[in-house]
Structures are given as structure tokens and as C-alpha cells.
Design an enzyme around this catalytic site. Structure first.
Site, PDB file in Angstrom:
ATOM      1  N   ASP A 189      -7.863  -5.420  -0.017  1.00 26.09           N
ATOM      2  CA  ASP A 189      -8.322  -6.219  -1.162  1.00 26.09           C
ATOM      3  C   ASP A 189      -7.992  -7.693  -1.038  1.00 26.09           C
ATOM      4  OD1 ASP A 189      -7.381  -3.333  -2.773  1.00 26.09           O
ATOM      5  OD2 ASP A 189      -9.416  -4.113  -2.818  1.00 26.09           O
ATOM      6  N   HIS A 220       0.861  -1.192   0.000  1.00 25.33           N
ATOM      7  CA  HIS A 220       0.000   0.000   0.000  1.00 25.33           C
ATOM      8  C   HIS A 220       0.890   1.231   0.000  1.00 25.33           C
ATOM      9  CE1 HIS A 220      -3.170   2.793   1.123  1.00 25.33           C
ATOM     10  NE2 HIS A 220      -3.999   1.853   0.716  1.00 25.33           N
TER      11      HIS A 220
HETATM   12  C1  SDX Z   1      -6.153   0.118  -2.924  1.00 19.68           C
HETATM   13  O1  SDX Z   1      -4.507   4.584  -2.072  1.00 19.68           O
HETATM   14  C2  SDX Z   1      -5.408   3.948  -1.441  1.00 19.68           C
HETATM   15  O2  SDX Z   1      -5.792   4.311  -0.380  1.00 19.68           O
HETATM   16  C3  SDX Z   1      -5.915   2.760  -2.190  1.00 19.68           C
HETATM   17  C4  SDX Z   1      -6.934   1.925  -1.427  1.00 19.68           C
HETATM   18  C5  SDX Z   1      -8.191   2.696  -1.152  1.00 19.68           C
HETATM   19  O3  SDX Z   1      -8.911   2.297  -0.236  1.00 19.68           O
HETATM   20  O4  SDX Z   1      -8.474   3.635  -1.949  1.00 19.68           O
HETATM   21  O5  SDX Z   1      -6.395   1.454  -0.198  1.00 19.68           O
HETATM   22  C6  SDX Z   1      -7.333   0.712  -2.250  1.00 19.68           C
HETATM   23  O6  SDX Z   1      -5.895   0.475  -4.044  1.00 19.68           O
HETATM   24  C7  SDX Z   1      -5.270  -0.852  -2.144  1.00 19.68           C
HETATM   25  C8  SDX Z   1      -4.021  -1.302  -2.965  1.00 19.68           C
HETATM   26  C9  SDX Z   1      -4.473  -2.382  -3.916  1.00 19.68           C
HETATM   27  N1  SDX Z   1      -3.393  -2.736  -4.873  1.00 19.68           N
HETATM   28  C10 SDX Z   1      -2.801  -3.922  -4.835  1.00 19.68           C
HETATM   29  O7  SDX Z   1      -2.976  -4.763  -3.943  1.00 19.68           O
HETATM   30  C11 SDX Z   1      -1.900  -4.187  -6.043  1.00 19.68           C
HETATM   31  C12 SDX Z   1      -0.558  -4.749  -5.536  1.00 19.68           C
HETATM   32  N2  SDX Z   1       0.099  -3.692  -4.788  1.00 19.68           N
HETATM   33  C13 SDX Z   1       1.097  -2.891  -5.548  1.00 19.68           C
HETATM   34  O8  SDX Z   1       0.707  -2.608  -6.864  1.00 19.68           O
HETATM   35  C14 SDX Z   1       1.612  -1.730  -4.714  1.00 19.68           C
HETATM   36  O9  SDX Z   1       1.878  -2.207  -3.461  1.00 19.68           O
HETATM   37  C15 SDX Z   1       0.810  -0.459  -4.579  1.00 19.68           C
HETATM   38  C16 SDX Z   1       0.472   0.141  -5.887  1.00 19.68           C
HETATM   39  C17 SDX Z   1      -0.442  -0.723  -3.817  1.00 19.68           C
HETATM   40  C18 SDX Z   1       1.644   0.540  -3.766  1.00 19.68           C
HETATM   41  O10 SDX Z   1       2.763   0.763  -4.482  1.00 19.68           O
HETATM   42  P1  SDX Z   1       3.902   1.819  -3.979  1.00 19.68           P
HETATM   43  O11 SDX Z   1       3.682   2.313  -2.625  1.00 19.68           O
HETATM   44  O12 SDX Z   1       4.067   2.808  -5.069  1.00 19.68           O
HETATM   45  O13 SDX Z   1       5.105   0.879  -3.798  1.00 19.68           O
HETATM   46  P2  SDX Z   1       6.098   0.541  -4.938  1.00 19.68           P
HETATM   47  O14 SDX Z   1       5.308   0.130  -6.163  1.00 19.68           O
HETATM   48  O15 SDX Z   1       7.073   1.665  -5.061  1.00 19.68           O
HETATM   49  O16 SDX Z   1       6.812  -0.761  -4.360  1.00 19.68           O
HETATM   50  C19 SDX Z   1       7.850  -0.664  -3.408  1.00 19.68           C
HETATM   51  C20 SDX Z   1       8.590  -1.994  -3.582  1.00 19.68           C
HETATM   52  C21 SDX Z   1       9.007  -2.245  -5.007  1.00 19.68           C
HETATM   53  O17 SDX Z   1      10.135  -3.117  -4.945  1.00 19.68           O
HETATM   54  P3  SDX Z   1      11.607  -2.531  -5.151  1.00 19.68           P
HETATM   55  O18 SDX Z   1      11.576  -1.772  -6.502  1.00 19.68           O
HETATM   56  O19 SDX Z   1      11.836  -1.586  -3.983  1.00 19.68           O
HETATM   57  O20 SDX Z   1      12.524  -3.737  -5.167  1.00 19.68           O
HETATM   58  O21 SDX Z   1       7.719  -3.090  -3.257  1.00 19.68           O
HETATM   59  C22 SDX Z   1       7.479  -3.869  -4.408  1.00 19.68           C
HETATM   60  C23 SDX Z   1       7.869  -3.031  -5.609  1.00 19.68           C
HETATM   61  O22 SDX Z   1       8.299  -3.841  -6.672  1.00 19.68           O
HETATM   62  N3  SDX Z   1       6.064  -4.173  -4.370  1.00 19.68           N
HETATM   63  C24 SDX Z   1       5.558  -5.389  -4.544  1.00 19.68           C
HETATM   64  C25 SDX Z   1       4.180  -5.233  -4.332  1.00 19.68           C
HETATM   65  N4  SDX Z   1       3.903  -3.954  -4.075  1.00 19.68           N
HETATM   66  C26 SDX Z   1       5.064  -3.295  -4.108  1.00 19.68           C
HETATM   67  N5  SDX Z   1       6.135  -6.566  -4.840  1.00 19.68           N
HETATM   68  C27 SDX Z   1       5.298  -7.621  -4.928  1.00 19.68           C
HETATM   69  N6  SDX Z   1       3.971  -7.585  -4.745  1.00 19.68           N
HETATM   70  C28 SDX Z   1       3.381  -6.395  -4.446  1.00 19.68           C
HETATM   71  N7  SDX Z   1       2.073  -6.353  -4.233  1.00 19.68           N
END
Ligand code: SDX
Length: 436
Positions: free
Chosen positions: A371, A313
Site C-alpha cells: 500500500d 504486515h
Molecule cells: C494489507 O493480510 C494481508 O495479507 C493484507 C494485505 C493483503 O494483500 O490482503 O497485504 C493488504 O492489508 C497490507 C497492510 C496494510 N496496513 C497498513 O499499512 C496499516 C499500518 N500497518 C499496521 O496497522 C500493522 O503493521 C498491520 C496491521 C499491517 C500488521 O500488524 P501486526 O502484525 O498485528 O503487528 P502489530 O500491530 O502487532 O505491531 C507489532 C509492533 C507494535 O509495536 P510494539 O507494541 O511491539 O511496540 O509494530 C508496531 C506496533 O505498534 N507497528 C507499527 C506499525 N505496524 C506495527 N508502528 C508504526 N507504524 C506501523 N505501520
């Protein structure tokens, strides 16, 4: 917001004049540095793609403490609202700032109940879609189309229009989502019944047929009502920021909410519950719990685009409090339906256990979000995976409206118009095509 007695000083190593920036304190949470005069005084913009360090507004509606895993709606902890209130009470709270007293609650419930039908013409929109259209494609169209009917509530600057539009949207979203579902399965639309609660009405519009009466199961209705509460609002997330930016042009509330529906559809946002369940089903097909290790390997492989859907998140760097409540709801629903041994739930628990222990996820603070479990609950309720995000949109509509109305009611608000860092071609002349 309260001016802080601390100031920020911005200075440049190239001798450009430095400037002082005021700080403001909120009631809780991080202070903000007011950069509104930055460009005028320095000719420079700030740069923050994805807005990781940017407060777009001041708000009194929802507060998240990502480190503590805390979520407050108008100051009330989500844990207390999810167990002590129903969804329409939470809608009243988000819209008005206070929980309703009994008479206020009864009046609000009556108002919403008597707006649950949609104009009879709306059903002809559905016929324009393919039966296998994704429900979010249908919902994006239907919500925007509401502005073609309710001309007496499209002036966003008229407080009465804002109120009636809010009531219509909250009341009609369940009817529209159920219509999108019925159209997809080729069953007749079921009209709302005024003697049912909001969530029971939705269950009946979804699962009843004209052939026999449908009596909603109170345990399942309560679970659905809790899903709505947990998804109602969440600060300035992507879809809420979309609604604010769209609404800042003065467009009508139905169009602004339709923009939120479109944004929520994305798998990184509201589409994650559908993606999370599809991920669990794929692991199940490829061998289930025994094969989780292989899946985790793919997630860790930077060359694979595989993510652990339902984890991570932007704000919560601790457990999403909604995920905890959703897991409890999962237990209740599976217990009620005699599905305690549901393989999907066991797989989810195994995946969560690994993610909470594996340093790859712990070091990146990737905890389950709302989710992760909501898909399992909805699947147990008989809701098809493709409808999960439409249910999320149904619940989030009240948050979008509350945030939109807060912005419109802020005397300081302007049309949103971000700037950019231009890295393209400097000015150049067009050559005749023969010389290009
Ligand atoms: C919702 O914003 C809100 O409030 C949203 C929400 C709401 O109520 O409105 O809470 C609802 O959208 C919840 C989130 C649902 N999305 C997912 O579950 C999809 C999977 N999650 C990722 O796409 C991600 O975690 C995000 C988009 C939710 C958050 O991404 P960030 O904060 O921009 O983090 P990032 O993408 O910069 O990741 C940081 C690191 C990275 O690795 P490194 O480059 O540092 O090596 O963590 C990794 C990412 O690759 N990473 C994941 C991951 N999420 C981040 N690796 C594997 N699986 C994941 N789910």
C-alpha cells in the site's frame, strides 16, 4: 495434505489425560497440528485471537513466505506474473490453477468482455446515495445488490452458477467502480467498449466523457494492470477470511464478496493505501521532507495513535515483494507523465529510507507493504484517493472468488463457527426492576 510421521503430544500438569495430535505437512511452508478432535477429547478450546498461529483451511492458491518476502500465485512468483502476464491471465490462473494457453486465454477474455455491462437498473441505486458518499460505501451496496439481479447464478453449490458468478463479478467490478467515481464527480456513466482490454476499458470508463474520445495511454494502462495483478490474492488475509466465513453459510457469491468489500475498507487492511497517501499529504503540508523527523517521533510515541501507514504486515517480516514492484511502477508512471520530481514520491522515498535504517522499524520488521507506493501511482494516474480501496477491491475480487470456490469445492468444509473463552458473568437471576 500429507500426514507427518511426527506427532504432537499434549499433556497437562493437572494430571488430565494427555492426547496425541497428528501433524500434517503442506507442499511448502509450516506444518500444521490437527486440533479437530481437541475439544471432544479434552473439553478445552485453543485460544488465538487474530489467528496469528492458526491455519483456517488448506489451500492450493497463494503462498507467502514472510521471511523470504516471497509471494506465489499457484506456484508462480509474483515478480514473473507481474512482468510476464496481464491481469486476465492471472485471473484465469487463480480461478483454474494453470496459466491459459492462447485459445483458453482468448476465450476467457471474450467471456469477461461480454459481461462488463451491468443491468441498466443498477444506475438507479447510485441515485439513492449522496454524491459525496465514500466509494467503498457505494461499492459495498452495489456488489451485494448484484444478487438482486443475477438469480441464475446465486446457488453457490451449483458449479455452473459459481462459474458464471465469477465471470460476472470479475467483469462488472470495473464498471461499478467507474460508476461510483462518475456519480461522485457528477459526470455521466461511460459504458464499457468491447474492443478495449480489461484495464484500458476501466481507464476509459473512469476518465472519458461523452464530449470527446478518450485514448488510454498504454504505459498507464500497463501500470494499472500491474496494480491489479499485485492485489489479486494474498492467502487468508482479513477480507478473504471474511469471504470464506460468510460463504460457508451457503449464501450467494455476490453477498459473500460484498462482505469482503466491507472488510477490506478498514485502514489496517485495504484502506491503508488511502491512509498512506493521506499521511504523505499531511507530512507535505506540515513542511515535507524537513519535517519527517517530527512525524517519526510521533509514530514512535506509544501515547500517539500515529502509525506509519503503508508499513508493516502480519506475515511479511521482510520487504513485501509487491512494494518493490509497485516502486518500479511508480518510477515508470512518473517518468511517462514527466513527474520525476513529484514531491510526494521524493517524500515517500525519504520516509522509506529512514524506516529501513531506523532501529525502531527495523527491530519491529516494519517494511513498506504493497500500500505504500500504490497510492502514489494511483494519484499520478488521476485516481482520487477516496477510490484507492475500491480499486483494491476490484483487483482482489478474483482472489476472493477463487478462495470461496476452493472452500465450497472442499468436501470437508463446514459452516465456520469459532468458539470463545467466556470471561463474563456466571448465571444469575433477573430481579424485578423495582429491586435492581
Ligand atoms: C494489507 O493480510 C494481508 O495479507 C493484507 C494485505 C493483503 O494483500 O490482503 O497485504 C493488504 O492489508 C497490507 C497492510 C496494510 N496496513 C497498513 O499499512 C496499516 C499500518 N500497518 C499496521 O496497522 C500493522 O503493521 C498491520 C496491521 C499491517 C500488521 O500488524 P501486526 O502484525 O498485528 O503487528 P502489530 O500491530 O502487532 O505491531 C507489532 C509492533 C507494535 O509495536 P510494539 O507494541 O511491539 O511496540 O509494530 C508496531 C506496533 O505498534 N507497528 C507499527 C506499525 N505496524 C506495527 N508502528 C508504526 N507504524 C506501523 N505501520
Amino acid at each position: 495434505m500429507t500426514p507427518s510421521d511426527v506427532k504432537a503430544t499434549l499433556s497437562f500438569s493437572d494430571g488430565s489425560p494427555s492426547m496425541e495430535l497428528p501433524l500434517y505437512k503442506g507442499s511448502i511452508g509450516p506444518d500444521v497440528i490437527d486440533i479437530r478432535k481437541l475439544y471432544a477429547q479434552t473439553g478445552k478450546f485453543t485460544y488465538d485471537p487474530g489467528f496469528l498461529s492458526t491455519a483456517s483451511c488448506n489451500s492450493t492458491i497463494t503462498y507467502i513466505d514472510g521471511d523470504k518476502g516471497q509471494l506465489l500465485y499457484r506456484g508462480y512468483p509474483i515478480e514473473q506474473l507481474a512482468t510476464g502476464c496481464d491481469f486476465l491471465e492471472v485471473c484465469y490462473l487463480l480461478l483454474n490453477g494453470e496459466l491459459p494457453q492462447q485459445a483458453e486465454r482468448d476465450d476467457f477474455v471474450k467471456t469477461i468482455t461480454y459481461h462488463t455491462m451491468v443491468n441498466e437498473q443498477m444506475q438507479f441505486f447510485l441515485r439513492g446515495f449522496r454524491r459525496d458518499a465514500h466509494p467503498m460505501a457505494v461499492m459495498t451496496g452495489l456488489v451485494g445488490a448484484l444478487s438482486a439481479f443475477y438469480h441464475d447464478s446465486t446457488d453457490i453449490h451449483n458449479a455452473q452458477h459459481r462459474t458464471i458468478a465469477a465471470h460476472r463479478l470479475i467483469a462488472k467490478m470495473p464498471t461499478l467502480v467507474a460508476m461510483a467515481y462518475k456519480y461522485g464527480v457528477g459526470q455521466p456513466f461511460i459504458y464499457p467498449k468491447n474492443d478495449l482490454s480489461y484495464s484500458a476499458n476501466f481507464m476509459r470508463m473512469m476518465f472519458a466523457t461523452p464530449c470527446e474520445e478518450y485514448v488510454p495511454n498504454p504505459v498507464l494502462v500497463r501500470a494499472l494492470d500491474r496494480i491489479f495483478i499485485l492485489h489479486a490474492d494474498h492467502e487468508q488475509n482479513a477480507s478473504t477470511s471474511t469471504v470464506r466465513l460468510c460463504g460457508s453459510s451457503g449464501t450467494n457469491p455476490f453477498a459473500a464478496i460484498a462482505a469482503g468489500v466491507a472488510c477490506l475498507w478498514g485502514p489496517a487492511h485495504g484502506g491503508a493505501n488511502e491512509a498512506a497517501l493521506n499521511m504523505l499529504e499531511e507530512i507535505q503540508r506540515n513542511g515535507g521532507v524537513e519535517k519527517i523527523g517530527e512525524f517519526i517521533k510521533q509514530v514512535k510515541d506509544k501515547n500517539s495513535s500515529v502509525k506509519l501507514m503503508g508499513f508493516g504486515h502480519r506475515v511479511y517480516k521482510n520487504y513485501d515483494p509487491r512494494a518493490k514492484l509497485m516502486r518500479e511502477t511508480c518510477h515508470e508512471v512518473l517518468q511517462e507523465l514527466g513527474l520525476q520530481n513529484d514531491p510526494m514520491f521524493k517524500l515517500a522515498m525519504a520516509l522509506e529510507k529512514i524506516a529501513l535504517e531506523d532501529d525502531y522499524f527495523v527491530s519491529r520488521k516494519l517494511y513498506p507493504n504493497v500500500d505504500f507506493y500504490s497510492g502514489i501511482v494511483q494519484r499520478a494516474l488521476g485516481i482520487p484517493v477516496s477510490l484507492f480501496t475500491a480499486i483494491f477491491a476490484l483487483a482482489r475480487t478474483v482472489g476472493w472468488i477463487a478462495q470461496l470456490n476452493e472452500m465450497i469445492g472442499d468436501a470437508e468444509y463446514k459452516i465456520g463457527r469459532p468458539r470463545q473463552l467466556f470471561v463474563g458473568s456466571p448465571v444469575r437471576d433477573v430481579k424485578p426492576i423495582a429491586e435492581r
